[in-house]
Design a protein around this motif. Structure first.
Motif, PDB file in Angstrom:
ATOM      1  N   GLY A 812       0.821  -1.209   0.000  1.00 25.93           N
ATOM      2  CA  GLY A 812       0.000   0.000   0.000  1.00 25.93           C
ATOM      3  C   GLY A 812       0.849   1.250   0.000  1.00 25.93           C
ATOM      4  O   GLY A 812       1.138   1.826  -1.047  1.00 25.93           O
ATOM      5  N   TRP A 813       1.270   1.657   1.205  1.00 30.30           N
ATOM      6  CA  TRP A 813       2.139   2.829   1.345  1.00 30.30           C
ATOM      7  C   TRP A 813       3.419   2.396   2.047  1.00 30.30           C
ATOM      8  O   TRP A 813       3.491   2.390   3.280  1.00 30.30           O
ATOM      9  CB  TRP A 813       1.457   3.926   2.178  1.00 30.30           C
ATOM     10  N   PRO A 814       4.445   2.012   1.291  1.00 34.02           N
ATOM     11  CA  PRO A 814       5.705   1.598   1.932  1.00 34.02           C
ATOM     12  C   PRO A 814       6.449   2.826   2.460  1.00 34.02           C
ATOM     13  O   PRO A 814       7.107   3.536   1.713  1.00 34.02           O
ATOM     14  CB  PRO A 814       6.478   0.919   0.788  1.00 34.02           C
ATOM     15  N   ASN A 815       6.325   3.059   3.754  1.00 34.98           N
ATOM     16  CA  ASN A 815       6.844   4.294   4.349  1.00 34.98           C
ATOM     17  C   ASN A 815       8.213   4.136   4.992  1.00 34.98           C
ATOM     18  O   ASN A 815       9.105   4.948   4.782  1.00 34.98           O
ATOM     19  CB  ASN A 815       5.855   4.826   5.390  1.00 34.98           C
ATOM     20  N   GLY A 816       8.364   3.102   5.802  1.00 34.71           N
ATOM     21  CA  GLY A 816       9.605   2.934   6.531  1.00 34.71           C
ATOM     22  C   GLY A 816      10.422   1.770   6.007  1.00 34.71           C
ATOM     23  O   GLY A 816       9.892   0.812   5.437  1.00 34.71           O
ATOM     24  N   LEU A 817      11.754   1.835   6.214  1.00 39.43           N
ATOM     25  CA  LEU A 817      12.657   0.805   5.704  1.00 39.43           C
ATOM     26  C   LEU A 817      13.843   0.716   6.659  1.00 39.43           C
ATOM     27  O   LEU A 817      14.360   1.731   7.119  1.00 39.43           O
ATOM     28  CB  LEU A 817      13.127   1.199   4.309  1.00 39.43           C
ATOM     29  N   ALA A 818      14.246  -0.520   6.977  1.00 41.88           N
ATOM     30  CA  ALA A 818      15.400  -0.707   7.865  1.00 41.88           C
ATOM     31  C   ALA A 818      16.088  -2.010   7.498  1.00 41.88           C
ATOM     32  O   ALA A 818      15.458  -2.975   7.056  1.00 41.88           O
ATOM     33  CB  ALA A 818      14.963  -0.732   9.330  1.00 41.88           C
ATOM     34  N   ILE A 819      17.427  -2.044   7.690  1.00 38.88           N
ATOM     35  CA  ILE A 819      18.225  -3.235   7.414  1.00 38.88           C
ATOM     36  C   ILE A 819      18.640  -3.861   8.738  1.00 38.88           C
ATOM     37  O   ILE A 819      19.120  -3.169   9.642  1.00 38.88           O
ATOM     38  CB  ILE A 819      19.472  -2.887   6.588  1.00 38.88           C
ATOM     39  N   ASP A 820      18.438  -5.160   8.844  1.00 36.81           N
ATOM     40  CA  ASP A 820      18.988  -5.907   9.974  1.00 36.81           C
ATOM     41  C   ASP A 820      20.302  -6.518   9.504  1.00 36.81           C
ATOM     42  O   ASP A 820      20.324  -7.519   8.780  1.00 36.81           O
ATOM     43  CB  ASP A 820      18.003  -6.990  10.417  1.00 36.81           C
ATOM     44  N   PHE A 821      21.430  -5.880   9.869  1.00 36.42           N
ATOM     45  CA  PHE A 821      22.733  -6.300   9.362  1.00 36.42           C
ATOM     46  C   PHE A 821      23.159  -7.661   9.891  1.00 36.42           C
ATOM     47  O   PHE A 821      24.003  -8.326   9.290  1.00 36.42           O
ATOM     48  CB  PHE A 821      23.785  -5.246   9.739  1.00 36.42           C
ATOM     49  N   THR A 822      22.554  -8.083  11.007  1.00 33.83           N
ATOM     50  CA  THR A 822      22.954  -9.383  11.576  1.00 33.83           C
ATOM     51  C   THR A 822      22.309 -10.550  10.844  1.00 33.83           C
ATOM     52  O   THR A 822      22.875 -11.646  10.811  1.00 33.83           O
ATOM     53  CB  THR A 822      22.594  -9.449  13.065  1.00 33.83           C
ATOM     54  N   SER A 823      21.123 -10.343  10.280  1.00 29.28           N
ATOM     55  CA  SER A 823      20.416 -11.440   9.599  1.00 29.28           C
ATOM     56  C   SER A 823      20.258 -11.200   8.111  1.00 29.28           C
ATOM     57  O   SER A 823      19.644 -12.031   7.424  1.00 29.28           O
ATOM     58  CB  SER A 823      19.033 -11.633  10.225  1.00 29.28           C
ATOM     59  N   ASP A 824      20.811 -10.089   7.601  1.00 27.50           N
ATOM     60  CA  ASP A 824      20.660  -9.737   6.188  1.00 27.50           C
ATOM     61  C   ASP A 824      19.192  -9.720   5.773  1.00 27.50           C
ATOM     62  O   ASP A 824      18.804 -10.274   4.729  1.00 27.50           O
ATOM     63  CB  ASP A 824      21.461 -10.695   5.295  1.00 27.50           C
ATOM     64  N   ARG A 825      18.376  -9.066   6.593  1.00 28.76           N
ATOM     65  CA  ARG A 825      16.968  -8.891   6.270  1.00 28.76           C
ATOM     66  C   ARG A 825      16.663  -7.409   6.055  1.00 28.76           C
ATOM     67  O   ARG A 825      17.323  -6.540   6.613  1.00 28.76           O
ATOM     68  CB  ARG A 825      16.078  -9.398   7.404  1.00 28.76           C
ATOM     69  N   ILE A 826      15.646  -7.179   5.234  1.00 32.76           N
ATOM     70  CA  ILE A 826      15.140  -5.836   5.020  1.00 32.76           C
ATOM     71  C   ILE A 826      13.723  -5.791   5.598  1.00 32.76           C
ATOM     72  O   ILE A 826      12.891  -6.642   5.305  1.00 32.76           O
ATOM     73  CB  ILE A 826      15.161  -5.458   3.520  1.00 32.76           C
ATOM     74  N   TYR A 827      13.471  -4.821   6.502  1.00 31.55           N
ATOM     75  CA  TYR A 827      12.148  -4.640   7.117  1.00 31.55           C
ATOM     76  C   TYR A 827      11.504  -3.387   6.539  1.00 31.55           C
ATOM     77  O   TYR A 827      12.187  -2.403   6.237  1.00 31.55           O
ATOM     78  CB  TYR A 827      12.275  -4.467   8.631  1.00 31.55           C
ATOM     79  N   TRP A 828      10.169  -3.399   6.416  1.00 37.56           N
ATOM     80  CA  TRP A 828       9.472  -2.193   5.988  1.00 37.56           C
ATOM     81  C   TRP A 828       8.101  -2.087   6.650  1.00 37.56           C
ATOM     82  O   TRP A 828       7.527  -3.079   7.097  1.00 37.56           O
ATOM     83  CB  TRP A 828       9.350  -2.114   4.470  1.00 37.56           C
ATOM     84  N   THR A 829       7.626  -0.830   6.716  1.00 42.00           N
ATOM     85  CA  THR A 829       6.280  -0.571   7.240  1.00 42.00           C
ATOM     86  C   THR A 829       5.372  -0.206   6.080  1.00 42.00           C
ATOM     87  O   THR A 829       5.789   0.457   5.129  1.00 42.00           O
ATOM     88  CB  THR A 829       6.285   0.589   8.247  1.00 42.00           C
ATOM     89  N   ASP A 830       4.114  -0.627   6.182  1.00 39.58           N
ATOM     90  CA  ASP A 830       3.099  -0.299   5.184  1.00 39.58           C
ATOM     91  C   ASP A 830       2.027   0.533   5.881  1.00 39.58           C
ATOM     92  O   ASP A 830       1.258   0.025   6.705  1.00 39.58           O
ATOM     93  CB  ASP A 830       2.495  -1.571   4.595  1.00 39.58           C
ATOM     94  N   GLY A 831       1.976   1.840   5.563  1.00 42.21           N
ATOM     95  CA  GLY A 831       1.051   2.732   6.250  1.00 42.21           C
ATOM     96  C   GLY A 831      -0.387   2.525   5.879  1.00 42.21           C
ATOM     97  O   GLY A 831      -1.275   2.875   6.660  1.00 42.21           O
ATOM     98  N   GLN A 832      -0.643   1.962   4.719  1.00 46.94           N
ATOM     99  CA  GLN A 832      -2.030   1.727   4.325  1.00 46.94           C
ATOM    100  C   GLN A 832      -2.556   0.428   4.909  1.00 46.94           C
ATOM    101  O   GLN A 832      -3.648   0.381   5.458  1.00 46.94           O
ATOM    102  CB  GLN A 832      -2.135   1.699   2.800  1.00 46.94           C
ATOM    103  N   LYS A 833      -1.750  -0.602   4.844  1.00 48.52           N
ATOM    104  CA  LYS A 833      -2.177  -1.897   5.365  1.00 48.52           C
ATOM    105  C   LYS A 833      -1.848  -2.057   6.844  1.00 48.52           C
ATOM    106  O   LYS A 833      -2.222  -3.057   7.464  1.00 48.52           O
ATOM    107  CB  LYS A 833      -1.526  -3.018   4.554  1.00 48.52           C
ATOM    108  N   ASN A 834      -1.107  -1.071   7.387  1.00 44.36           N
ATOM    109  CA  ASN A 834      -0.767  -1.046   8.809  1.00 44.36           C
ATOM    110  C   ASN A 834      -0.114  -2.350   9.267  1.00 44.36           C
ATOM    111  O   ASN A 834      -0.515  -2.971  10.254  1.00 44.36           O
ATOM    112  CB  ASN A 834      -2.013  -0.736   9.656  1.00 44.36           C
TER     113      ASN A 834
END
Length: 1352
Positions: A812-834
């Motif tokens: 929906g609305w991909p607002n936030g983004l963060a990298i977890d350097f220990t697990s090589d994962r990418i996290y994101w927040t969706d403001g529309q789908k909450n």
């Protein structure tokens, strides 16, 4: 007229649109629609999205009319609507609007501003806010006489807009959207004001009340929120933040809040308890501004206490019961019910004059109101210029026919002369010091008259054609226009400080009509037919409204006014053209504002310079108090604010709504506000390496850096027409990456900034509203989100190549983004789908971690095992386990917080870097971009990389040939930092590296870094040879000082570390003590260490009695200063006395002494000083003299043989007429006679008798004199009685002035003075007592003045 009378002739067209099948009734929503103007009814009250939205519209003509607020009285089928400058009454109203609706005017003359109206359904009164006049008014709703109204609040009020009533409890609530917005509570008569909310507000446009549960609701247009609290402002909560849907109208009804947003063209409803949205309806073109629930089916039950109160004008219900009020210009009589007219003029208005009269126009005329106006004629006078004292209802004017300064009492209509003056212009009144000031054109001077002392003073003389004088009473400042061809604006003061130019001729054309506005604390003037303004120091000049042909201009609260001929024009401060006008008659000569609320002493209040408060000024009943915004602490000066900034383990977050940057303690969740001035900060990051805070400001479109405490503020980059939304740092190089959002996708991009040279490179273009960005330098990746027409998550190399999208579906609305350097994962927040999701770096293994309903999730960061995120509908940061999704206790809600956007975290110094780019910038001249396969070099925009693929064209190079210094593996390009070492024989003092700047110069300068190594030049007891260079490797010879011998060879070698090759502490040691002393000689002494020796002194010096001998110490020095052994001494004896036993008799020393028995000191002090020539400072032969008794006695003498010596007996001889009490006196050892000498000779009895005879003679003469005086008084009385009897029957005659003018006859409050035959002079010469006169004629004590009168 230029004013627009909306509905003056109302044309109504009723249309019905049935979106679905609805039920009939008389309950629904009434909307005030703009563009085109209409009163639209939704024929039921919506409860959910499935509600019927059948609507009926009453179209208003003209279509540009603006319905600001709606209220209703369903008991009488009435709807009130604030439209334009009036409040209209729609009668016979039904929700279906299917009948003819008569329309009338309830009130006309309000400002055309965004302010609410409210109806008191208990006592049937109508209330309104006026945001431009800065007051709250009310009137009986159904009284046809529109002049019966009351301004119930007008002090300490700047921009009232929101208004709500609880008529049953007698309470009113209103918002004041000043610099420090607040919500207040008061009784419905305007008294007992209490501020209930004043932190975390921006602009509260609409209020509504739940009268059953005593809850207050409001819509904050600036925060985009619907909020609630109890009646005392407690238990505040944000019900809903409708982002980009700022509510302009709000109404509470049966557990729901109905809101309208004209900007978003939406009406919506939310649950009043939870804030959950229940329905939302978007209109196609119409703009719904006001919303109101009309309930013609439900009846209220209440008691109106005004039914049993016989108020003549107005009755209101208050918490204390019914209360009578009088309309403006009237006073409540002692019976508490009836009203009496106070003054011929209005309480507030504009006073205009011609040569013989003053006329007043009510302030409502500024909004186009027309009608009759009162005037006062001043016979036998020619009014030249005037000013007003609105508090005491006085007009001061200059009568040019008599050259007099006069005072006119508006209430009594009496006039009196204050003083004689020459022809004057620009009369001003300073109500702080009670001074009248004016310009005297003939002498080019400014003069003043003190109302307190009755004296006239010269303030300035010999000015350059001064005109247009105006006064700032709070500071005692004077402003005027000066000059002929080239004019300037000048500033002085009552204290006669040297005038200074604040606006020069270079910034003026032809200025006139200078005016100081107390409300804005600014200067206004006309310049080439344009009203302009500046601050009082002459800065920030602005242009406002066009005024062709204007001769005078003024400012009244939110309005400009100016005169052209016989017309006075008005416009609000938001317009640049005239909006209304008023005919003021021919031959008008000037205008003044008459409003007592503007003539108050605001020193120490919020009304002047924010009360001296740095942050929030809270007005009190008397004075003010300073407070601080959320997260700040009030300092000991009780004015300024600061915060205790966290240095580690914190999160920084941007509060976009309030322009705050906040710090959150990661352990406690407590917050502080950083003292950094921002307006709309969106992107934020913290540099762990440099400890700098970097943030973007969407209002200025700048990227800035500073310390956490706001210091070292630096502009990193100006983004132009695009907004820098989010930021990320590449710790390999320090380069700053950011997303830029432009008006279109073709103008949106991702850029990078070199933070040393501030060069810029555009990496990716044509993006759909990019938002968040993160970088993974060790992998060479950058990631970003896009939330425009296409929503997706992208990935590319950090040089912008190999662009791809790793998540494109179910977003929906991909607002936030963060990298977890220990697990090589990418996290994101969706403001529309909450929801929060994560995947691997390629977008695979995608999973939903958690959901947070109705939160509008925004930014996210990761630290250790936890993630932290913001949400626009949450007034906190939420902490969550990154693998389980479990929420952790962390931070409480703060309803004062606005929209929380970007996050950054600092919990450790671990950074992710590219190995290649972190070393020597990857040997690139400008940009080093990490990639998964290494690195690429890049250049700033529009610059090409040369063939070596490392150097950019035109790059400057710093020199590599440096004196005394070597560069270590260095690329001398701008922005590069190079390690250095000093050449042999030189030492590095401070830095270990230098930076090549953009100009090709090393910083700091290399010449100041490496200094030559030299061995010490100073060695104790050692003298180096004159040709010693002290350089490394050089050998130097030396000699030991006298009394010392060398312990080694006679040369030293300077080693590489700048030290001598021998121990210099023991290089020369003592050989013994000196063998000579000053002014003497040692006796048989070898001066070896440990020897004790006696000494002799040369004449005339003597041995120091305190030092009979000296001993040679181990350090080669005698144990006493040999300069102090032979000294000059004074005599050891004094005549008839003794020196103290410890007297050293040395030059400069002081010694005490005593006299032997039978002698006493001849000097006051008991000590003497030994002088430089070896003599005492006093004659030692005269210090002690033999004790003796005094030789004088009263009324007699001692025999000539008497010497007065101790033990001597002397005879007494008394003067004639005196007899002896004793014939002899004996002198004692204390130097006193054995008997008192003041009464040893006493007066004989015959002398006393003679004195008594003289006294009786004096008494006889006094009695004779009294008899003579009595005879004269009796004769005078008889004569006066005879004269009075001759005029019996005649009436007393009053002086003509006494019959005509009480001011002229009783100038001293009862002391009659007839000045007809006296020459013209200042009033102080006529009055018997100035102080008594003014204490009698005025009700309040007069204020002191700081003016020093100069009578002329």
């Amino acid at each position: 007229m230029l004013v627009l009378h909306v509905l003056g002739v109302l044309i109504i067209t009723t249309t019905s649109v049935d979106f679905s099948f609805g039920l009939t009734g008389n309950k629904g929503l009434v909307l005030g629609i703009w563009n085109p103007a209409s009163l639209t009814s939704i024929t039921e009250i919506p409860r959910n999205p499935a509600s019927h939205f059948t609507n009926v519209s009453m179209t208003l003509n003209p279509s540009g009319a603006q319905i600001i607020s709606i209220s209703s009285d369903p008991e009488r089928n009435i709807v009130f609507a604030a439209i334009g400058n009036s409040i209209y009454v729609f009668q016979n109203f039904t929700i279906w609007q299917n009948e003819t609706i008569p329309i009338s005017v309830a009130y006309r003359g309000r400002s055309i501003g965004n302010a609410q109206i409210a109806f008191d359904y208990v006592s049937k009164n109508l209330y309104w806010c006026d945001s431009l006049f800065s007051w709250i008014g009310m009137k009986p709703a159904y009284l046809d006489n529109t002049t019966i109204y009351k301004l119930i609040i007008h002090n300490n009020l700047k921009q009232p807009e929101g208004l709500a009533l609880d008529p049953e409890d007698g309470l009113m609530f209103f918002s004041d959207n000043d610099v420090n917005p607040r919500i207040e509570k008061a009784s419905m008569d305007g008294v007992n004001r209490t501020i209930i909310v004043h932190i975390g507000l921006i602009r509260v446009l609409s209020l509504s009340i739940d009268v059953i549960n005593n809850l207050l609701y409001w819509a904050d247009y600036g925060r985009h929120t619907l909020e609630a609290s109890d009646y005392n402002g407690l238990n505040r909560k944000v019900l809903r933040r409708s982002n980009n849907v700022p509510a302009t109208g709000l109404h509470f009804y049966q557990g729901m809040l109905h809101a309208a947003s004209s900007g978003a063209k939406i009406i919506f409803g939310v649950d009043a308890a939870s804030g959950t949205e229940l329905y939302s309806l978007r209109l196609n073109t119409a703009q719904p501004y006001a919303v109101h629930v009309y309930d013609g089916e439900t009846s209220r039950v209440y008691i109106d206490p005004c039914n049993i109160t016989s108020c003549q004008h107005i009755c209101v219900n208050t918490p204390a019961g019914a209360k009578c009020l009088c309309a403006e210009g009237y006073m409540l009589s002692s019976d508490g019910m009836t009203c009496t007219d106070r003054s011929w003029f209005h309480e507030k208005g504009l006073i205009v004059h011609n040569s013989t009269a003053f006329a007043m126009f009510e302030v409502q005329y500024l909004n186009g109101l027309q009608g009759r106006f009162p005037f006062i004629t001043v016979p036998s006078s020619i009014i030249q210029t005037f000013t007003v004292d609105a508090n005491r209802h006085l007009i001061y004017f200059v009568d040019s026919s008599r050259n007099e300064l006069k005072e006119l009492d508006i209430i009594s209509l009496k006039t009196r002369m204050l003083t004689s003056i020459q022809l004057a212009s620009d009369l001003n009144f300073d109500w702080i010091t009670n001074l009248l000031g004016w310009i005297e054109p003939a002498s080019s001077s400014i003069k003043a008259f003190s109302i307190n002392s009755g004296t006239t003073s010269i303030i300035y003389v010999r000015l350059e054609q001064p005109t247009s004088l105006t006064v700032d009473p709070h500071n005692g400042d004077l402003y005027w226009i000066s000059g002929t061809l080239g004019k300037s604006i000048m500033n002085g003061n009552w204290n006669r400080s040297s005038p200074r130019t604040i606006v020069s001729t270079a910034n003026l054309n032809n200025p006139s009509s200078l005016y100081y506005d107390i409300t804005s604390n600014q200067l206004y003037w006309i310049d080439d037919s344009i009203i302009k303004s500046s601050l009082t120091n002459g800065s920030d000049i602005k242009s406002h409204v066009i005024t062709f042909g204007a001769t005078q201009a003024f400012v009244y609260k939110g309005y400009f006014g100016w005169i052209v001929g016989n017309i006075m024009y008005f416009s609000s401060k938001f317009s640049n053209i005239a909006e209304s006008y008023l005919e003021i008659g021919e031959k008008n000569k000037g205008v003044a504002v008459f409003d007592s609320s503007l003539q108050q002493d605001k020193r120490g209040s919020c009304g002047l310079l924010n009360g001296g408060c740095q942050d929030i000024c809270v007005p009190l009943q008397t004075g003010r108090t300073c407070e601080c915004d959320l997260g700040l602490l009030l300092q000991p000066d009780m004015k300024t604010c600061d915060s205790n900034v966290y240095r580690a383990n914190f999160i920084v977050v941007a509060d976009y709504s309030h322009g705050r940057i906040l710090q959150i303690d990661m352990v406690t969740g407590n917050l502080v506000k950083l003292p950094i001035n921002v307006r709309n900060s969106a992107g934020i990051t913290f540099d762990k390496s440099t400890k700098e805070l970097l943030h973007s400001d969407l209002s200025t479109k700048n990227i800035m850096s500073s310390s956490l405490h706001g210091g070292n503020k630096t502009l990193i980059y100006a983004t132009g027409f695009v907004n820098a939304d989010r930021l990320a740092i590449d710790y390999s190089t320090g380069n700053l990456y950011y997303t830029a959002v432009g008006p279109t996708s073709s103008q949106s991009y991702i850029g990078v900034i070199h933070r040393t040279t501030f060069q810029h490179n555009t990496l990716l273009s044509n993006l759909y509203s990019p938002r968040e960005i993160v970088v993974y330098p060790s992998k060479g990746f950058l990631f970003w989100t896009e939330f425009g027409n296409i929503t997706e998550i992208g990935r590319a190399y950090m040089d912008g190549s190999s662009k791809t999208y790793i998540a494109t579906t179910d977003i929906g609305w991909p607002n936030g983004l963060a990298i977890d350097f220990t697990s090589d994962r990418i996290y994101w927040t969706d403001g529309q789908k909450n929801r929060i999701e994560f995947s691997d770096l390629n977008g695979g293994n995608r999973q939903v971690l958690t959901t947070d309903s109705d939160a509008h999730l925004m930014s996210i960061v990761i630290q250790g095992q936890y993630l932290y995120y913001t949400a626009w509908n949450r007034q906190r940061i939420t902490k969550m386990h990154k693998t389980t999704g479990s929420k952790m206790p962390f931070m409480s809600n703060h309803p004062e917080l606005g929209r929380l956007d970007s996050l950054a975290i600092y919990a450790d110094d671990i950074i992710d870097v590219s190995t290649i780019c972190s070393q020597k910038n990857g040997r690139c001249s400008t940009f080093c971009f990490p990639t998964p396969i290494g690195r690429t070099c890049g250049c700033e925009d529009f610059v090409n990389l040369q063939e070596d693929q490392t150097t950019c064209e035109g790059v400057s190079r710093c020199t590599t040939s440096l004196q005394n210094m070597n560069l270590l593996d260095c690329l001398p390009y701008p922005g590069q930092i190079c390690d250095i070492e000093c050449k042999a024989g030189y030492r590095l003092d401070v830095n270990t590296s230098i930076t090549c700047d953009t100009f090709g110069q090393w910083n700091p300068s290399p010449s100041s870094l490496c200094t030559e190594i030299l061995c010490p030049s100073s060695i104790e007891n050692v003298a180096l040879s004159s040709n010693c260079t002290r350089r490394v490797g050089d050998s130097c010879s030396f000699k030991c000082a006298e009394g010392f011998t060398s312990t080694s060879s006679q040369s030293l070698l300077c080693t590489s570390d700048g030290t001598w090759d021998h121990d210099t502490q023991n290089l020369c040691i003592h050989s013994g003590c000196p063998k000579t002393i000053r002014n003497g000689q040692l006796i048989n002494c070898e001066s070896k260490l440990g020897d004790t020796c006696r000494y002799d002194c040369s004449d005339p010096l003597k041995t120091n009695p305190a030092v009979p001998n000296v001993t040679c110490n181990a350090n080669g020095y005698w144990d006493h200063d040999t300069n102090d052994l032979c000294v000059q001494l004074c005599s050891s004896t004094i005549r008839n006395g003794n020196l103290e036993s410890d007297c050293q008799r040395k030059v400069g020393y002081s010694c005490s002494f005593t006299c032997v028995s039978g002698h006493q000191s001849t000097i006051p002090s008991s000590s003497i000083v030994c002088t430089a020539d070896g003599l005492w400072g006093e004659n030692i032969n005269e210090l002690c003299k033999q004790t003796s008794c005094p030789l004088e006695i009263r009324n007699g003498n001692l025999t000539s043989l008497c010497q007065g010596n101790v033990g001597e007996k002397c005879d007494v001889v008394c003067h004639e007429g005196f007899i002896m009490n004793s014939p002899h006196l004996f002198c004692t050892t204390e130097g006193l006679w054995d008997k008192r000498t003041d009464n040893i000779c006493v007066q004989s009895s015959s002398r006393t008798s003679m004195s008594e005879d003289k006294t009786m003679a004096y008494i006889g003469m006094l009695a004779a004199g009294i008899v003579v005086i009595a005879i004269v008084i009796i004769a005078t009385v008889c004569f006066l009685y005879r004269r009075k009897s001759q005029v019996i029957g005649q009436e007393y005659q009053s002086a003509p002035a006494a019959r005509n003018n009480i001011y002229a006859t009783f100038k001293n409050g009862g002391y009659m003075t007839d000045s007809r035959d006296l020459p013209e002079r200042p009033v102080s010469d006529v009055y018997c007592s100035i102080d008594d006169a003014f204490d009698t004629e005025y009700d309040e004590p007069l204020k002191d003045t700081y003016l020093n009168p100069l009578t002329y």
